[in-house]
Every structure is written in structure tokens, then in C-alpha cells.
Design a protein around this motif. Structure first.
Motif, PDB file in Angstrom:
ATOM      1  N   ALA A 185       0.854  -1.187   0.000  1.00 53.60           N
ATOM      2  CA  ALA A 185       0.000   0.000   0.000  1.00 53.60           C
ATOM      3  C   ALA A 185       0.891   1.239   0.000  1.00 53.60           C
ATOM      4  O   ALA A 185       2.022   1.186   0.475  1.00 53.60           O
ATOM      5  CB  ALA A 185      -0.910  -0.001   1.231  1.00 53.60           C
ATOM      6  N   PRO A 186       0.388   2.362  -0.512  1.00 54.14           N
ATOM      7  CA  PRO A 186       1.201   3.582  -0.534  1.00 54.14           C
ATOM      8  C   PRO A 186       1.393   4.205   0.844  1.00 54.14           C
ATOM      9  O   PRO A 186       2.247   5.061   1.016  1.00 54.14           O
ATOM     10  CB  PRO A 186       0.441   4.515  -1.469  1.00 54.14           C
ATOM     11  CG  PRO A 186      -0.945   3.990  -1.518  1.00 54.14           C
ATOM     12  CD  PRO A 186      -0.880   2.527  -1.233  1.00 54.14           C
ATOM     13  N   VAL A 187       0.613   3.770   1.834  1.00 57.40           N
ATOM     14  CA  VAL A 187       0.821   4.166   3.224  1.00 57.40           C
ATOM     15  C   VAL A 187       0.865   2.868   4.035  1.00 57.40           C
ATOM     16  O   VAL A 187      -0.064   2.065   3.975  1.00 57.40           O
ATOM     17  CB  VAL A 187      -0.304   5.077   3.758  1.00 57.40           C
ATOM     18  CG1 VAL A 187      -0.096   5.389   5.235  1.00 57.40           C
ATOM     19  CG2 VAL A 187      -0.389   6.357   2.943  1.00 57.40           C
ATOM     20  N   VAL A 188       1.967   2.657   4.739  1.00 54.21           N
ATOM     21  CA  VAL A 188       2.149   1.433   5.511  1.00 54.21           C
ATOM     22  C   VAL A 188       2.403   1.806   6.962  1.00 54.21           C
ATOM     23  O   VAL A 188       3.285   2.612   7.259  1.00 54.21           O
ATOM     24  CB  VAL A 188       3.334   0.600   4.976  1.00 54.21           C
ATOM     25  CG1 VAL A 188       3.569  -0.634   5.835  1.00 54.21           C
ATOM     26  CG2 VAL A 188       3.102   0.213   3.523  1.00 54.21           C
ATOM     27  N   ILE A 232       3.513   0.535  10.744  1.00 62.70           N
ATOM     28  CA  ILE A 232       4.281  -0.514  11.407  1.00 62.70           C
ATOM     29  C   ILE A 232       3.984  -0.413  12.892  1.00 62.70           C
ATOM     30  O   ILE A 232       4.112   0.666  13.484  1.00 62.70           O
ATOM     31  CB  ILE A 232       5.791  -0.365  11.140  1.00 62.70           C
ATOM     32  CG1 ILE A 232       6.067  -0.483   9.640  1.00 62.70           C
ATOM     33  CG2 ILE A 232       6.579  -1.412  11.936  1.00 62.70           C
ATOM     34  CD1 ILE A 232       7.504  -0.214   9.245  1.00 62.70           C
ATOM     35  N   GLY A 233       3.554  -1.523  13.481  1.00 67.08           N
ATOM     36  CA  GLY A 233       3.207  -1.511  14.896  1.00 67.08           C
ATOM     37  C   GLY A 233       3.046  -2.904  15.464  1.00 67.08           C
ATOM     38  O   GLY A 233       3.185  -3.898  14.762  1.00 67.08           O
ATOM     39  N   ARG A 234       2.754  -2.962  16.737  1.00 64.00           N
ATOM     40  CA  ARG A 234       2.646  -4.217  17.477  1.00 64.00           C
ATOM     41  C   ARG A 234       1.460  -5.054  16.994  1.00 64.00           C
ATOM     42  O   ARG A 234       0.374  -4.533  16.768  1.00 64.00           O
ATOM     43  CB  ARG A 234       2.508  -3.911  18.959  1.00 64.00           C
ATOM     44  CG  ARG A 234       2.694  -5.086  19.855  1.00 64.00           C
ATOM     45  CD  ARG A 234       2.769  -4.696  21.318  1.00 64.00           C
ATOM     46  NE  ARG A 234       1.617  -3.935  21.745  1.00 64.00           N
ATOM     47  CZ  ARG A 234       1.687  -2.725  22.295  1.00 64.00           C
ATOM     48  NH1 ARG A 234       2.853  -2.130  22.464  1.00 64.00           N
ATOM     49  NH2 ARG A 234       0.609  -2.108  22.682  1.00 64.00           N
ATOM     50  N   ALA A 235       1.679  -6.315  16.886  1.00 59.02           N
ATOM     51  CA  ALA A 235       0.633  -7.241  16.435  1.00 59.02           C
ATOM     52  C   ALA A 235      -0.471  -7.359  17.469  1.00 59.02           C
ATOM     53  O   ALA A 235      -0.211  -7.350  18.663  1.00 59.02           O
ATOM     54  CB  ALA A 235       1.228  -8.618  16.166  1.00 59.02           C
ATOM     55  N   ARG A 236      -1.698  -7.433  16.984  1.00 58.69           N
ATOM     56  CA  ARG A 236      -2.829  -7.711  17.865  1.00 58.69           C
ATOM     57  C   ARG A 236      -2.944  -9.207  18.087  1.00 58.69           C
ATOM     58  O   ARG A 236      -3.217  -9.671  19.166  1.00 58.69           O
ATOM     59  CB  ARG A 236      -4.122  -7.188  17.248  1.00 58.69           C
ATOM     60  CG  ARG A 236      -4.173  -5.686  17.176  1.00 58.69           C
ATOM     61  CD  ARG A 236      -5.504  -5.245  16.631  1.00 58.69           C
ATOM     62  NE  ARG A 236      -5.369  -3.902  16.098  1.00 58.69           N
ATOM     63  CZ  ARG A 236      -6.189  -3.370  15.240  1.00 58.69           C
ATOM     64  NH1 ARG A 236      -7.220  -4.036  14.808  1.00 58.69           N
ATOM     65  NH2 ARG A 236      -5.997  -2.145  14.803  1.00 58.69           N
ATOM     66  N   HIS A 237      -2.774  -9.971  17.020  1.00 52.07           N
ATOM     67  CA  HIS A 237      -2.860 -11.429  17.071  1.00 52.07           C
ATOM     68  C   HIS A 237      -1.706 -11.998  16.263  1.00 52.07           C
ATOM     69  O   HIS A 237      -1.386 -11.462  15.200  1.00 52.07           O
ATOM     70  CB  HIS A 237      -4.175 -11.922  16.473  1.00 52.07           C
ATOM     71  CG  HIS A 237      -5.382 -11.276  17.083  1.00 52.07           C
ATOM     72  ND1 HIS A 237      -5.815 -11.561  18.344  1.00 52.07           N
ATOM     73  CD2 HIS A 237      -6.234 -10.355  16.594  1.00 52.07           C
ATOM     74  CE1 HIS A 237      -6.889 -10.841  18.608  1.00 52.07           C
ATOM     75  NE2 HIS A 237      -7.160 -10.083  17.566  1.00 52.07           N
ATOM     76  N   PRO A 238      -1.088 -13.092  16.716  1.00 51.77           N
ATOM     77  CA  PRO A 238      -0.010 -13.697  15.927  1.00 51.77           C
ATOM     78  C   PRO A 238      -0.494 -14.007  14.509  1.00 51.77           C
ATOM     79  O   PRO A 238      -1.583 -14.525  14.317  1.00 51.77           O
ATOM     80  CB  PRO A 238       0.314 -14.975  16.696  1.00 51.77           C
ATOM     81  CG  PRO A 238      -0.144 -14.706  18.090  1.00 51.77           C
ATOM     82  CD  PRO A 238      -1.351 -13.807  17.957  1.00 51.77           C
ATOM     83  N   GLY A 255      -1.594  -2.745   4.121  1.00 44.58           N
ATOM     84  CA  GLY A 255      -1.176  -1.452   4.651  1.00 44.58           C
ATOM     85  C   GLY A 255      -0.638  -1.508   6.076  1.00 44.58           C
ATOM     86  O   GLY A 255      -0.348  -0.473   6.661  1.00 44.58           O
ATOM     87  N   TRP A 256      -0.488  -2.702   6.629  1.00 52.45           N
ATOM     88  CA  TRP A 256       0.047  -2.863   7.983  1.00 52.45           C
ATOM     89  C   TRP A 256       1.160  -3.892   7.991  1.00 52.45           C
ATOM     90  O   TRP A 256       1.049  -4.931   7.345  1.00 52.45           O
ATOM     91  CB  TRP A 256      -1.032  -3.378   8.940  1.00 52.45           C
ATOM     92  CG  TRP A 256      -1.742  -2.319   9.693  1.00 52.45           C
ATOM     93  CD1 TRP A 256      -2.929  -1.737   9.357  1.00 52.45           C
ATOM     94  CD2 TRP A 256      -1.345  -1.718  10.928  1.00 52.45           C
ATOM     95  NE1 TRP A 256      -3.283  -0.810  10.304  1.00 52.45           N
ATOM     96  CE2 TRP A 256      -2.327  -0.781  11.274  1.00 52.45           C
ATOM     97  CE3 TRP A 256      -0.240  -1.885  11.771  1.00 52.45           C
ATOM     98  CZ2 TRP A 256      -2.242  -0.005  12.426  1.00 52.45           C
ATOM     99  CZ3 TRP A 256      -0.166  -1.117  12.905  1.00 52.45           C
ATOM    100  CH2 TRP A 256      -1.152  -0.186  13.226  1.00 52.45           C
ATOM    101  N   ILE A 257       2.206  -3.601   8.730  1.00 57.37           N
ATOM    102  CA  ILE A 257       3.200  -4.614   9.086  1.00 57.37           C
ATOM    103  C   ILE A 257       3.097  -4.733  10.592  1.00 57.37           C
ATOM    104  O   ILE A 257       3.462  -3.814  11.332  1.00 57.37           O
ATOM    105  CB  ILE A 257       4.622  -4.215   8.642  1.00 57.37           C
ATOM    106  CG1 ILE A 257       4.678  -4.127   7.114  1.00 57.37           C
ATOM    107  CG2 ILE A 257       5.637  -5.213   9.191  1.00 57.37           C
ATOM    108  CD1 ILE A 257       5.973  -3.600   6.561  1.00 57.37           C
ATOM    109  N   ARG A 258       2.497  -5.827  11.032  1.00 53.43           N
ATOM    110  CA  ARG A 258       2.268  -6.053  12.458  1.00 53.43           C
ATOM    111  C   ARG A 258       3.394  -6.917  13.002  1.00 53.43           C
ATOM    112  O   ARG A 258       3.683  -7.968  12.450  1.00 53.43           O
ATOM    113  CB  ARG A 258       0.925  -6.741  12.675  1.00 53.43           C
ATOM    114  CG  ARG A 258      -0.246  -5.902  12.242  1.00 53.43           C
ATOM    115  CD  ARG A 258      -1.553  -6.553  12.658  1.00 53.43           C
ATOM    116  NE  ARG A 258      -2.702  -5.980  11.995  1.00 53.43           N
ATOM    117  CZ  ARG A 258      -3.293  -4.861  12.359  1.00 53.43           C
ATOM    118  NH1 ARG A 258      -2.849  -4.179  13.376  1.00 53.43           N
ATOM    119  NH2 ARG A 258      -4.336  -4.409  11.709  1.00 53.43           N
ATOM    120  N   VAL A 259       4.003  -6.452  14.079  1.00 55.21           N
ATOM    121  CA  VAL A 259       5.097  -7.197  14.688  1.00 55.21           C
ATOM    122  C   VAL A 259       4.754  -7.543  16.133  1.00 55.21           C
ATOM    123  O   VAL A 259       4.166  -6.737  16.849  1.00 55.21           O
ATOM    124  CB  VAL A 259       6.427  -6.409  14.608  1.00 55.21           C
ATOM    125  CG1 VAL A 259       6.904  -6.338  13.168  1.00 55.21           C
ATOM    126  CG2 VAL A 259       6.285  -5.011  15.154  1.00 55.21           C
TER     127      VAL A 259
END
Length: 110
Positions: free
Chosen positions: A33-36, A38-44, A50-54
Motif C-alpha cells: 500500500a502507498p501508506v504502511v 508498522i506496529g505491534r501485532a494484535r494477534h499472531p 497497509g500494515w506490518i504487524r510485529v
């Protein structure tokens, strides 16, 4: 043809985000996505366009965002956390341009 729908366009810049150290080491995420965000994962394994969940407690819920700059063919990084720093190639940043091969660090993840 009636009843046929054209497939939705999938946005891609051709880049990926690869986790080199920390939890989820070795995972690769397409930048889709043109806006991504990055943040803490809610669920494994949670995956949303548009999200990179870690999954790392040292990463804020919304740690930073990447914004595609079409004219420069690059992303601009904006730091969003009020409690945890974002590092680019070892230096703390609030706003920076990203280039292929840069090392972004959020929490214990690079």
C-alpha cells in the motif's frame, strides 16, 4: 461481458520489509500500500493490507508510518510513537527518506 468484473488493481512498489533480528526473524512482508503502518501485532499472524504487524512488546501499537513518494520513487518515514524510538541505519529519526537496503529498527526488531 455482463456479470464479469475486472480484477481490483493491486498496489505495489516492488519492495519488501524483511525482519532481520528480533521476534519474527526471517519473516518477509510485501509493501502492499502507498501508506504502511508498522506496529505491534494484535494477534499472531494477523495480516492486513497497509500494515506490518510485529509481535514485540518494545514496539508501540503505531510505531511509525511509511508514505510512498511517487515523484521520488521512495518512502518517507514518519515516527509516531511517544514512548519508543525509531532508528534508521543506527540513528534515531522522526522524519526521513528510506532507500532500498536501509535498516529500520523499531523496538528489538530490525
Amino acid at each position: 461481458h455482463p456479470g464479469c468484473e475486472e480484477p481490483a488493481m493491486v498496489w505495489s512498489c516492488g519492495l519488501q520489509f524483511r525482519i532481520r533480528s528480533g521476534p519474527d526473524r526471517g519473516s518477509t512482508y510485501p509493501i502492499d500500500a502507498p501508506v504502511v503502518k508498522i506496529g505491534r501485532a494484535r494477534h499472531p499472524g494477523d495480516r492486513q493490507e497497509g500494515w506490518i504487524r510485529v509481535a514485540d512488546d518494545t514496539v508501540s501499537r503505531l510505531h511509525c508510518e511509511l508514505f510512498w513518494q511517487e515523484d521520488r520513487k521512495s518512502f518517507r518515514l514518519l515516527h509516531r510513537s511517544t514512548t519508543n524510538s525509531t532508528y534508521l541505519n543506527g540513528e534515531s529519526v522522526d522524519d526521513a527518506e528510506l532507500f532500498d537496503g536501509d535498516i529500520l529498527e523499531v523496538g528489538s526488531i530490525s
